[in-house]
Scaffold this motif. Structure first.
Motif, PDB file in Angstrom:
ATOM      1  N   ASP A 111       0.799  -1.219   0.000  1.00 56.43           N
ATOM      2  CA  ASP A 111       0.000   0.000   0.000  1.00 56.43           C
ATOM      3  C   ASP A 111       0.832   1.269   0.000  1.00 56.43           C
ATOM      4  OD1 ASP A 111      -2.486  -1.233  -0.045  1.00 56.43           O
ATOM      5  OD2 ASP A 111      -2.513  -1.495   2.134  1.00 56.43           O
ATOM      6  N   THR A 112       2.137   1.154   0.295  1.00 52.68           N
ATOM      7  CA  THR A 112       2.979   2.348   0.410  1.00 52.68           C
ATOM      8  C   THR A 112       4.275   2.128  -0.358  1.00 52.68           C
ATOM      9  OG1 THR A 112       4.171   1.577   2.369  1.00 52.68           O
ATOM     10  CG2 THR A 112       2.064   2.711   2.733  1.00 52.68           C
ATOM     11  N   PRO A 113       5.004   3.202  -0.651  1.00 51.37           N
ATOM     12  CA  PRO A 113       6.308   3.036  -1.298  1.00 51.37           C
ATOM     13  C   PRO A 113       7.252   2.153  -0.495  1.00 51.37           C
ATOM     14  CG  PRO A 113       5.591   5.312  -1.473  1.00 51.37           C
ATOM     15  CD  PRO A 113       4.611   4.620  -0.565  1.00 51.37           C
ATOM     16  N   ASP A 114       7.188   2.225   0.836  1.00 52.60           N
ATOM     17  CA  ASP A 114       8.052   1.365   1.652  1.00 52.60           C
ATOM     18  C   ASP A 114       7.681  -0.104   1.471  1.00 52.60           C
ATOM     19  OD1 ASP A 114       9.474   3.495   2.620  1.00 52.60           O
ATOM     20  OD2 ASP A 114       8.353   3.659   4.504  1.00 52.60           O
ATOM     21  N   ASP A 115       6.375  -0.386   1.336  1.00 48.15           N
ATOM     22  CA  ASP A 115       5.951  -1.768   1.080  1.00 48.15           C
ATOM     23  C   ASP A 115       6.549  -2.274  -0.235  1.00 48.15           C
ATOM     24  OD1 ASP A 115       4.411  -1.742   3.384  1.00 48.15           O
ATOM     25  OD2 ASP A 115       2.546  -1.252   2.323  1.00 48.15           O
ATOM     26  N   ILE A 116       6.516  -1.429  -1.262  1.00 50.42           N
ATOM     27  CA  ILE A 116       7.061  -1.818  -2.561  1.00 50.42           C
ATOM     28  C   ILE A 116       8.560  -2.061  -2.448  1.00 50.42           C
ATOM     29  CG2 ILE A 116       7.495  -1.044  -4.920  1.00 50.42           C
ATOM     30  CD1 ILE A 116       4.639  -1.850  -4.473  1.00 50.42           C
ATOM     31  N   ALA A 117       9.263  -1.185  -1.749  1.00 56.58           N
ATOM     32  CA  ALA A 117      10.710  -1.338  -1.599  1.00 56.58           C
ATOM     33  C   ALA A 117      11.051  -2.645  -0.896  1.00 56.58           C
ATOM     34  CB  ALA A 117      11.288  -0.141  -0.837  1.00 56.58           C
ATOM     35  N   ARG A 118      10.293  -2.969   0.164  1.00 57.38           N
ATOM     36  CA  ARG A 118      10.548  -4.224   0.876  1.00 57.38           C
ATOM     37  C   ARG A 118      10.253  -5.437  -0.028  1.00 57.38           C
ATOM     38  NH1 ARG A 118       8.601  -1.247   5.389  1.00 57.38           N
ATOM     39  NH2 ARG A 118       6.438  -1.821   4.892  1.00 57.38           N
ATOM     40  N   ALA A 119       9.173  -5.338  -0.789  1.00 54.72           N
ATOM     41  CA  ALA A 119       8.830  -6.449  -1.676  1.00 54.72           C
ATOM     42  C   ALA A 119       9.904  -6.655  -2.737  1.00 54.72           C
ATOM     43  CB  ALA A 119       7.472  -6.194  -2.335  1.00 54.72           C
ATOM     44  N   ARG A 120      10.405  -5.566  -3.276  1.00 59.41           N
ATOM     45  CA  ARG A 120      11.448  -5.706  -4.300  1.00 59.41           C
ATOM     46  C   ARG A 120      12.721  -6.281  -3.713  1.00 59.41           C
ATOM     47  NH1 ARG A 120      10.177  -0.011  -7.418  1.00 59.41           N
ATOM     48  NH2 ARG A 120       8.723  -0.873  -8.947  1.00 59.41           N
ATOM     49  N   ALA A 121      13.020  -5.926  -2.472  1.00 62.21           N
ATOM     50  CA  ALA A 121      14.213  -6.472  -1.826  1.00 62.21           C
ATOM     51  C   ALA A 121      14.077  -7.978  -1.609  1.00 62.21           C
ATOM     52  CB  ALA A 121      14.459  -5.757  -0.504  1.00 62.21           C
ATOM     53  N   GLN A 122      12.842  -8.456  -1.414  1.00 65.46           N
ATOM     54  CA  GLN A 122      12.611  -9.883  -1.193  1.00 65.46           C
ATOM     55  C   GLN A 122      12.539 -10.674  -2.491  1.00 65.46           C
ATOM     56  OE1 GLN A 122       8.978 -10.091   1.044  1.00 65.46           O
ATOM     57  NE2 GLN A 122       9.724  -8.727   2.655  1.00 65.46           N
ATOM     58  N   ALA A 123      12.271  -9.984  -3.611  1.00 69.71           N
ATOM     59  CA  ALA A 123      12.057 -10.686  -4.877  1.00 69.71           C
ATOM     60  C   ALA A 123      13.354 -11.315  -5.363  1.00 69.71           C
ATOM     61  CB  ALA A 123      11.522  -9.718  -5.916  1.00 69.71           C
ATOM     62  N   ALA A 124      13.233 -12.489  -5.947  1.00 69.00           N
ATOM     63  CA  ALA A 124      14.400 -13.192  -6.474  1.00 69.00           C
ATOM     64  C   ALA A 124      14.939 -12.474  -7.699  1.00 69.00           C
ATOM     65  CB  ALA A 124      14.027 -14.630  -6.827  1.00 69.00           C
ATOM     66  N   PRO A 125      16.261 -12.426  -7.877  1.00 74.46           N
ATOM     67  CA  PRO A 125      16.819 -11.825  -9.095  1.00 74.46           C
ATOM     68  C   PRO A 125      16.326 -12.561 -10.336  1.00 74.46           C
ATOM     69  CG  PRO A 125      18.530 -12.218  -7.455  1.00 74.46           C
ATOM     70  CD  PRO A 125      17.310 -12.931  -6.969  1.00 74.46           C
ATOM     71  N   LEU A 126      16.295 -11.847 -11.447  1.00 72.29           N
ATOM     72  CA  LEU A 126      15.853 -12.438 -12.704  1.00 72.29           C
ATOM     73  C   LEU A 126      17.018 -13.129 -13.396  1.00 72.29           C
ATOM     74  CD1 LEU A 126      13.662  -9.599 -14.250  1.00 72.29           C
ATOM     75  CD2 LEU A 126      12.950 -11.460 -12.756  1.00 72.29           C
ATOM     76  N   SER A 127      16.717 -14.220 -14.083  1.00 71.12           N
ATOM     77  CA  SER A 127      17.719 -14.807 -14.961  1.00 71.12           C
ATOM     78  C   SER A 127      17.926 -13.867 -16.144  1.00 71.12           C
ATOM     79  CB  SER A 127      17.263 -16.179 -15.465  1.00 71.12           C
ATOM     80  OG  SER A 127      16.172 -16.038 -16.366  1.00 71.12           O
ATOM     81  N   LEU A 128      19.021 -14.055 -16.856  1.00 71.62           N
ATOM     82  CA  LEU A 128      19.296 -13.198 -17.998  1.00 71.62           C
ATOM     83  C   LEU A 128      18.198 -13.350 -19.055  1.00 71.62           C
ATOM     84  CD1 LEU A 128      21.114 -11.190 -19.390  1.00 71.62           C
ATOM     85  CD2 LEU A 128      22.491 -13.102 -20.244  1.00 71.62           C
ATOM     86  N   GLU A 129      17.728 -14.554 -19.277  1.00 76.19           N
ATOM     87  CA  GLU A 129      16.656 -14.764 -20.245  1.00 76.19           C
ATOM     88  C   GLU A 129      15.387 -14.031 -19.814  1.00 76.19           C
ATOM     89  OE1 GLU A 129      14.147 -18.410 -22.385  1.00 76.19           O
ATOM     90  OE2 GLU A 129      15.544 -18.831 -20.747  1.00 76.19           O
ATOM     91  N   GLN A 130      15.043 -14.120 -18.524  1.00 77.63           N
ATOM     92  CA  GLN A 130      13.867 -13.394 -18.032  1.00 77.63           C
ATOM     93  C   GLN A 130      14.039 -11.892 -18.205  1.00 77.63           C
ATOM     94  OE1 GLN A 130      13.972 -14.999 -14.010  1.00 77.63           O
ATOM     95  NE2 GLN A 130      12.031 -16.080 -14.343  1.00 77.63           N
ATOM     96  N   ALA A 131      15.223 -11.388 -17.880  1.00 79.21           N
ATOM     97  CA  ALA A 131      15.464  -9.949 -17.986  1.00 79.21           C
ATOM     98  C   ALA A 131      15.356  -9.484 -19.426  1.00 79.21           C
ATOM     99  CB  ALA A 131      16.845  -9.616 -17.419  1.00 79.21           C
ATOM    100  N   ARG A 132      15.943 -10.220 -20.346  1.00 77.33           N
ATOM    101  CA  ARG A 132      15.843  -9.837 -21.755  1.00 77.33           C
ATOM    102  C   ARG A 132      14.386  -9.833 -22.222  1.00 77.33           C
ATOM    103  NH1 ARG A 132      20.890 -13.503 -24.002  1.00 77.33           N
ATOM    104  NH2 ARG A 132      22.495 -11.861 -24.021  1.00 77.33           N
ATOM    105  N   ASN A 133      13.652 -10.855 -21.851  1.00 75.14           N
ATOM    106  CA  ASN A 133      12.242 -10.914 -22.244  1.00 75.14           C
ATOM    107  C   ASN A 133      11.448  -9.765 -21.630  1.00 75.14           C
ATOM    108  OD1 ASN A 133      12.584 -13.186 -23.844  1.00 75.14           O
ATOM    109  ND2 ASN A 133      12.094 -14.602 -22.182  1.00 75.14           N
ATOM    110  N   MET A 134      11.781  -9.411 -20.394  1.00 71.05           N
ATOM    111  CA  MET A 134      11.075  -8.320 -19.743  1.00 71.05           C
ATOM    112  C   MET A 134      11.273  -7.012 -20.495  1.00 71.05           C
ATOM    113  SD  MET A 134       9.262  -9.284 -17.180  1.00 71.05           S
ATOM    114  CE  MET A 134       8.941  -7.659 -16.536  1.00 71.05           C
ATOM    115  N   VAL A 135      12.525  -6.693 -20.851  1.00 73.23           N
ATOM    116  CA  VAL A 135      12.749  -5.406 -21.521  1.00 73.23           C
ATOM    117  C   VAL A 135      12.212  -5.431 -22.944  1.00 73.23           C
ATOM    118  CG1 VAL A 135      14.710  -4.808 -20.058  1.00 73.23           C
ATOM    119  CG2 VAL A 135      15.126  -6.019 -22.188  1.00 73.23           C
ATOM    120  N   ARG A 136      12.201  -6.584 -23.583  1.00 77.65           N
ATOM    121  CA  ARG A 136      11.591  -6.664 -24.924  1.00 77.65           C
ATOM    122  C   ARG A 136      10.092  -6.447 -24.864  1.00 77.65           C
ATOM    123  NH1 ARG A 136      14.936 -11.931 -25.813  1.00 77.65           N
ATOM    124  NH2 ARG A 136      16.822 -11.162 -26.852  1.00 77.65           N
TER     125      ARG A 136
END
Length: 577
Positions: free
Chosen positions: A179-204
């Protein structure tokens, strides 16, 4: 099991987040709306309530509550009415808010199973603190409809006004809302890093496309076709000689006329039977020509011109439209405007085209310790990466504009990001980690930027970030380490070009890495490599990353999968010469 439909709430004002589009915020490589839609994928029908989103598939019905932002009860009422139009409405309804980035299908299945076996009017999730999450639940359709009917009007009603007496709670993990920017920041810190294939697909897939523009093609090198290139004229435009020789008609021997056909000259008069005329490559053949006989396949005597015995029988004529006809597609959408394409366009009498791009980039070097020119002072180091980035960007299909230096300050990036409206890409080196001087991520959060890539599962380059500002500028945040910056740039920048312009993805260069076992570990690695005469590569097991000396006498980089064995197939990224 009973049939189940779903209502996903994707509107609201997000007042505690400055009015941003909360369901569209990306955490862990996907938006929270994408997470919600994926969690209810097993449902028969799904209705998303909120602003129209063109990236949702046609199988998902989209509706908007009236007035927009009238609260969750009004949104649920709108979704329920949309489902009432369907044949054979489901017995159970999943009601889900699109603000839980880690919610998954297993949690929804557990709620459905509990509702089915208990017979309760509703089953809601309880978070790890035991608090009910009324916007993560499964309802009996009749109970939900009855609850809404009891209200005078659904607009701006609290969710508790709907909760039936027979509701149950089911404790679940990973359902904390943001609900808040701090919630988003905490969630992003917990999220697993993307594989290179996932990252490329995301930006495409997730970066916004550049606008189309119609331009003179020769002034658009580096751009990408936004529509297919079609021929305006046939090639050849008329029947021409494919070789130097003689245009002939009828049986030999042929009487050779005195006139000659030259490329670009007047067309020789038509041939009669038994005649030949000398002709040059590219010349318009005379009317009546049956073949062109090459110079090396003929002889002359008193009787005239003869074909040499045992010479191949061929006409050596290029017919009108043999290569293409007017209207033929010559290059599909997504083809880069290159030297080859300009040549084809000129041959097809095409001077203009609809294109996207090219992508223009500004380079931002960060850090108080970095100095480009002049003598170094105590604690400073020479900028050894900034001067080479323009060439590397050009190699990736990006036009560099300029390079600036940004000192380490708490709000230094705010001005840089707000003014990034005259370029399509900001390449920022440094400040991507979590240290005291690493301010890029917090600045991106302050501006409400969209983050398709928050971190990479790659060594080096794990702190890499790709974002898009509200003005539509892409931000590529590279590690400050020189080798990590170069390696990550070469792996991701081409995909950024593909995402912004719609360019057809480049074909990967794949081959065996003969010493992969000496390099691989628990995380994919990118290292310099040398090409071998017999094919494939050998990579460098160890490399000093604070400079680029490890790239000397190397042909490129290889991306080594985790736990790879010798001979494993790897991707090779060539280095510019």
């Amino acid at each position: 099991m009973s049939t189940v439909d779903a209502i996903v709430l994707a509107g609201g004002r997000a007042s505690r987040m400055g009015g941003v589009d909360k369901p569209g915020i990306v955490v862990g490589g996907r938006s929270m709306l994408e997470a919600a839609v994926a969690a209810v994928r097993g449902c028969v029908r799904t209705v998303v309530v909120g602003p129209h989103r063109p990236d949702l598939g046609p199988e998902i019905r989209q509706v908007q509550e009236v007035p927009a932002g009238a609260g969750p009860v009004a949104a649920i009422s709108t979704g329920l009415k949309a489902l009432a139009d369907c044949d054979f409405p489901a017995d159970l309804l999943v009601v889900l808010a699109a603000d839980m980035p880690f919610l998954n299908g297993a949690a929804i299945d557990a709620l459905i199973a509990r509702a089915t076996e208990s017979g309760a009017d509703a089953v809601f999730a309880a978070d790890e603190s035991g608090r009910p999450q009324y916007l993560v639940g499964v309802w009996r359709r009749t109970a939900l409809h009855a609850g809404i009917e009891r209200l005078d009007a659904p607009v701006n009603q609290p969710m508790k006004a709907l909760i039936p007496e027979t509701a149950l709670l089911l404790p679940l993990s990973d359902i904390t809302d943001c609900d808040t920017p701090d919630d988003i920041a905490r969630a992003r810190a917990q999220a697993a890093p993307l594989s290179l294939e996932q990252a490329r697909n995301m930006v495409r897939d997730k970066l916004s496309r550049l606008p189309n523009r119609r331009v003179t093609l020769r002034r658009a090198v580096g751009a990408v076709l936004a529509e297919s290139l079609t021929a305006a004229e046939a090639l050849p435009r008329f029947d021409v000689s494919a070789m130097d020789g003689y245009a002939v008609r009828g049986p030999e021997p042929w009487r050779v006329r005195h006139d000659i056909g030259f490329a670009g000259g007047e067309r020789p008069a038509g041939l009669h039977a038994g005649e030949a005329v000398r002709i040059a490559t590219g010349a318009h053949i005379p009317e009546g020509t049956e073949a062109v006989v090459r110079d090396e396949f003929v002889r002359t005597d008193a009787e005239g011109l003869h074909r040499l015995p045992d010479s191949p029988i061929r006409d050596d004529i290029r017919r009108r439209g043999e290569d293409w006809q007017p209207g033929d597609a010559l290059a599909p959408t997504g083809t880069p405007v290159s030297s080859a394409l300009l040549s084809v366009a000129a041959a097809a009498e095409v001077s203009e085209g609809l294109v996207r791009g090219p992508v223009h980039a500004r380079i931002v070097m960060t850090g108080d310790e970095i100095r480009s020119d002049g003598p170094l002072h105590t604690g400073q180091t020479r900028d050894s990466i900034g001067p080479v980035l323009p060439d590397l960007l050009s190699w990736c299909g990006i036009r560099p504009l300029d390079r600036v230096h940004l000192r380490d300050t708490a709000n230094g990036f705010d001005e840089v990001l707000s003014r990034a409206v005259d370029c399509e890409l900001l390449v920022i080196v440094g400040a991507t980690g979590g240290g005291a001087a690493d301010q890029l991520r917090t600045a991106l959060d302050r501006t409400g930027a969209h983050l398709p890539v928050h971190r990479l599962r790659l060594r080096p380059g794990g702190s890499t970030v790709v974002a898009e500002t509200r003005s539509g500028t892409t931000v590529l945040g590279l590690p400050g380490n020189p080798f990590a910056a170069v390696a990550t740039l070469l792996t991701l920048a081409p995909a950024i070009v593909e995402g912004r312009t719609g360019r057809t993805p480049r074909r990967a260069i794949i081959g065996p890495l003969h010493n992969a076992a000496d390099i691989s570990g628990p995380v994919p690695r990118i290292v310099p490599a040398q090409a071998l005469p017999e094919g494939g590569w050998t990579g460098d097991p160890g490399i000093r990353t604070a400079h680029l000396a490890g790239l000397l006498d190397r042909d490129g980089l290889v991306i080594v999968p985790a736990h790879a064995e010798n001979g494993a197939l790897v991707e090779f990224l060539p280095l510019p010469g």
